[in-house]
Design a protein around this motif. Structure first.
Motif, PDB file in Angstrom:
ATOM      1  N   TRP A 161       0.833  -1.208   0.000  1.00  0.00           N
ATOM      2  CA  TRP A 161       0.000   0.000   0.000  1.00  0.00           C
ATOM      3  C   TRP A 161       0.868   1.259   0.000  1.00  0.00           C
ATOM      4  O   TRP A 161       0.561   2.230  -0.699  1.00  0.00           O
ATOM      5  CB  TRP A 161      -0.945   0.015   1.197  1.00  0.00           C
ATOM      6  N   GLU A 162       1.939   1.260   0.771  1.00  0.00           N
ATOM      7  CA  GLU A 162       2.820   2.428   0.816  1.00  0.00           C
ATOM      8  C   GLU A 162       3.485   2.671  -0.530  1.00  0.00           C
ATOM      9  O   GLU A 162       3.625   3.814  -0.971  1.00  0.00           O
ATOM     10  CB  GLU A 162       3.866   2.262   1.916  1.00  0.00           C
ATOM     11  N   ASP A 198       0.903   4.141  -2.813  1.00  0.00           N
ATOM     12  CA  ASP A 198       0.683   5.539  -2.422  1.00  0.00           C
ATOM     13  C   ASP A 198       1.816   6.427  -2.940  1.00  0.00           C
ATOM     14  O   ASP A 198       1.573   7.522  -3.452  1.00  0.00           O
ATOM     15  CB  ASP A 198       0.588   5.679  -0.902  1.00  0.00           C
ATOM     16  N   ALA A 225       1.445   6.907  -6.686  1.00  0.00           N
ATOM     17  CA  ALA A 225       0.338   7.823  -6.975  1.00  0.00           C
ATOM     18  C   ALA A 225       0.745   9.261  -6.667  1.00  0.00           C
ATOM     19  O   ALA A 225       0.442  10.183  -7.439  1.00  0.00           O
ATOM     20  CB  ALA A 225      -0.898   7.429  -6.175  1.00  0.00           C
ATOM     21  N   ASP A 226       1.443   9.464  -5.552  1.00  0.00           N
ATOM     22  CA  ASP A 226       1.908  10.811  -5.206  1.00  0.00           C
ATOM     23  C   ASP A 226       2.875  11.333  -6.263  1.00  0.00           C
ATOM     24  O   ASP A 226       2.796  12.495  -6.667  1.00  0.00           O
ATOM     25  CB  ASP A 226       2.593  10.815  -3.838  1.00  0.00           C
ATOM     26  N   THR A 270     -10.955   4.770   0.775  1.00  0.00           N
ATOM     27  CA  THR A 270      -9.584   5.190   1.032  1.00  0.00           C
ATOM     28  C   THR A 270      -8.584   4.594   0.062  1.00  0.00           C
ATOM     29  O   THR A 270      -7.447   5.035   0.006  1.00  0.00           O
ATOM     30  CB  THR A 270      -9.128   4.772   2.450  1.00  0.00           C
ATOM     31  N   ARG A 279      -7.493   1.678   0.467  1.00  0.00           N
ATOM     32  CA  ARG A 279      -6.645   0.872   1.317  1.00  0.00           C
ATOM     33  C   ARG A 279      -7.414  -0.349   1.797  1.00  0.00           C
ATOM     34  O   ARG A 279      -8.627  -0.382   1.811  1.00  0.00           O
ATOM     35  CB  ARG A 279      -6.204   1.677   2.532  1.00  0.00           C
ATOM     36  N   ARG A 296      -4.469   7.099   6.637  1.00  0.00           N
ATOM     37  CA  ARG A 296      -3.590   8.162   7.116  1.00  0.00           C
ATOM     38  C   ARG A 296      -4.423   9.366   7.488  1.00  0.00           C
ATOM     39  O   ARG A 296      -5.409   9.687   6.843  1.00  0.00           O
ATOM     40  CB  ARG A 296      -2.609   8.563   6.020  1.00  0.00           C
TER      41      ARG A 296
END
Length: 141
Positions: free
Chosen positions: A14-15, A18, A21-22, A126, A128, A135
């Motif tokens: 997931w991190e 993320d 995506a960021d 989310t 997630r 977060r």
């Protein structure tokens, strides 16, 4: 111990998603090209590996999603999600599948991000897994 390891692995995935995506939303053009060259082949290979595990067998069943008591006909929810995200790309109109058009006694497998009516699950709102706490956004100063 397996649950702890599983949670660590899920959190790491997931991190990573993320972070990608960021980067897609915030990075400059040169950084995006660099990331695309390194990450797109890895993501494509990851999809290929996952989809190979869900290739239909000689009976047309997904060997990964099927159990001894419940056969899952292809295309399974993994193939459906792959098509939705990789081919349709969110540009195709959303098709709602009425349970009355499905084979009697069968329910459509839930695919994250598809509306089933009612309140969305934490994973849908989310992006997630339900076990991963969302977060917290930083409060404006």
């Amino acid at each position: 111990m397996d649950q702890v390891l599983g949670q660590v692995l899920r959190n790491a995935v997931w991190e990573r998603l993320d972070m990608l995506a960021d980067l897609a939303n915030r990075a400059d053009a040169q950084s995006l090209v660099s990331v695309a060259r390194s990450e797109l082949p890895r993501l494509a290979e990851g999809w290929r590996t996952m989809l190979k595990a869900h290739e239909p067998d000689e009976r047309g069943d997904c060997p990964t999603c099927s159990t001894r008591w419940h056969r899952c006909k292809a295309p399974c929810s993994v193939w459906q999600a792959a098509h939705e995200h990789l081919v349709a790309g969110g540009l195709a109109p959303q098709q709602t599948t009425s349970t009355s058009r499905l084979r009697p006694g069968r329910r459509r497998a839930a695919v994250p991000g598809q509306s089933r009516g009612g309140a969305p699950t934490p994973a849908e709102t989310t992006g997630r897994h339900a076990l991963v706490p969302p977060r917290r956004a930083a409060a404006p100063a």
